[in-house]
Design a protein around this motif. Structure first.
Motif, PDB file in Angstrom:
ATOM      1  N   ILE A 129      -5.066   2.348   3.697  1.00  0.00           N
ATOM      2  CA  ILE A 129      -4.239   2.467   4.905  1.00  0.00           C
ATOM      3  C   ILE A 129      -5.105   2.917   6.073  1.00  0.00           C
ATOM      4  N   LYS A 130      -5.939   3.922   5.832  1.00  0.00           N
ATOM      5  CA  LYS A 130      -6.841   4.402   6.889  1.00  0.00           C
ATOM      6  C   LYS A 130      -7.751   3.286   7.369  1.00  0.00           C
TER       7      LYS A 130
ATOM      8  N   LEU B 128       0.821  -1.203   0.000  1.00  0.00           N
ATOM      9  CA  LEU B 128       0.000   0.000   0.000  1.00  0.00           C
ATOM     10  C   LEU B 128       0.860   1.259   0.000  1.00  0.00           C
ATOM     11  N   ALA B 129       1.951   1.229   0.761  1.00  0.00           N
ATOM     12  CA  ALA B 129       2.819   2.401   0.836  1.00  0.00           C
ATOM     13  C   ALA B 129       3.360   2.753  -0.550  1.00  0.00           C
ATOM     14  N   GLN B 130       3.687   1.755  -1.352  1.00  0.00           N
ATOM     15  CA  GLN B 130       4.177   2.023  -2.702  1.00  0.00           C
ATOM     16  C   GLN B 130       3.081   2.645  -3.565  1.00  0.00           C
ATOM     17  N   GLY B 131       1.842   2.271  -3.308  1.00  0.00           N
ATOM     18  CA  GLY B 131       0.726   2.835  -4.058  1.00  0.00           C
ATOM     19  C   GLY B 131       0.584   4.332  -3.858  1.00  0.00           C
ATOM     20  N   LEU B 132       1.061   4.841  -2.727  1.00  0.00           N
ATOM     21  CA  LEU B 132       0.996   6.285  -2.475  1.00  0.00           C
ATOM     22  C   LEU B 132       1.855   7.080  -3.449  1.00  0.00           C
TER      23      LEU B 132
ATOM     24  N   GLY C 211       4.593  17.964  -0.755  1.00  0.00           N
ATOM     25  CA  GLY C 211       4.044  17.863  -2.093  1.00  0.00           C
ATOM     26  C   GLY C 211       4.074  16.462  -2.672  1.00  0.00           C
ATOM     27  N   ARG C 212       4.614  15.511  -1.927  1.00  0.00           N
ATOM     28  CA  ARG C 212       4.685  14.131  -2.420  1.00  0.00           C
ATOM     29  C   ARG C 212       3.297  13.546  -2.607  1.00  0.00           C
ATOM     30  N   LEU C 213       2.375  13.980  -1.768  1.00  0.00           N
ATOM     31  CA  LEU C 213       1.039  13.411  -1.766  1.00  0.00           C
ATOM     32  C   LEU C 213       0.020  14.545  -1.717  1.00  0.00           C
ATOM     33  N   ASN C 214      -1.064  14.379  -2.409  1.00  0.00           N
ATOM     34  CA  ASN C 214      -2.180  15.311  -2.364  1.00  0.00           C
ATOM     35  C   ASN C 214      -2.627  15.463  -0.907  1.00  0.00           C
ATOM     36  N   LEU C 215      -2.982  16.665  -0.488  1.00  0.00           N
ATOM     37  CA  LEU C 215      -3.371  16.909   0.902  1.00  0.00           C
ATOM     38  C   LEU C 215      -4.528  16.016   1.339  1.00  0.00           C
ATOM     39  N   LYS C 216      -5.512  15.834   0.488  1.00  0.00           N
ATOM     40  CA  LYS C 216      -6.661  14.983   0.839  1.00  0.00           C
ATOM     41  C   LYS C 216      -6.197  13.565   1.172  1.00  0.00           C
TER      42      LYS C 216
ATOM     43  N   ALA D 229      -2.822   6.626  -5.501  1.00  0.00           N
ATOM     44  CA  ALA D 229      -2.650   7.238  -4.180  1.00  0.00           C
ATOM     45  C   ALA D 229      -3.953   7.375  -3.395  1.00  0.00           C
ATOM     46  N   PRO D 230      -5.046   7.857  -3.993  1.00  0.00           N
ATOM     47  CA  PRO D 230      -6.282   7.970  -3.198  1.00  0.00           C
ATOM     48  C   PRO D 230      -6.759   6.621  -2.642  1.00  0.00           C
ATOM     49  N   ALA D 231      -6.721   5.588  -3.457  1.00  0.00           N
ATOM     50  CA  ALA D 231      -7.158   4.265  -2.992  1.00  0.00           C
ATOM     51  C   ALA D 231      -6.200   3.717  -1.935  1.00  0.00           C
TER      52      ALA D 231
END
Length: 128
Positions: free
Chosen positions: A18-19, A1-5, A47-52, A11-13
């Motif tokens: 993870i949550k 899952l971490a790689q999916g980010l 900036g690596r990941l969208n804030l949402k 990333a959203p999925a």
């Protein structure tokens, strides 16, 4: 899952998964430390990941840490500090920057703090 980010289309999925994993009440092992380290890695690269998506992971962190504190009587102060201090540091740096904008710098930090207030629960006995 971490790689999916790290994959924008995944990333959203991955963040939601993870949550959701952190919310599972039938886990035999604590997710607190691994997911907190993952979150620290995410936030060390702005900036690596969208804030949402980041907020989804942060919600999972809060739930996992809450459970770890409840189940193991872990040191709540240290764990809370590890979650909150980077946010405080970024917020302080933004305040000191005359070019910082509310939308770009302040609001995201306030949103992070809001997630922590909403989803991090600490039993009263561990705070005293």
């Amino acid at each position: 899952l971490a790689q999916g980010l790290s994959i924008p289309s995944c990333a959203p999925a991955a963040a939601t998964a993870i949550k959701e994993l952190c919310q599972c009440s039938n886990q035999q092992m604590s997710m607190g430390e691994p997911v907190l380290q993952l979150y620290n890695d995410i936030t060390s690269q702005p900036g690596r990941l969208n804030l949402k998506d980041e907020l989804e992971v942060l919600e999972g962190v809060c739930r996992a840490i809450s459970r770890q504190i409840k189940d193991t009587n872990a040191d709540a102060r240290t764990l809370v500090q590890r979650i909150v201090q980077p946010i405080g540091n970024r917020f302080a740096a933004s305040v000191a920057d005359p070019n910082a904008s509310a939308k770009q710098h302040f609001i995201p930090e306030i949103e992070r703090l809001t997630v922590i207030v909403r989803f991090l629960t600490i039993p009263a006995a561990t705070v005293s």
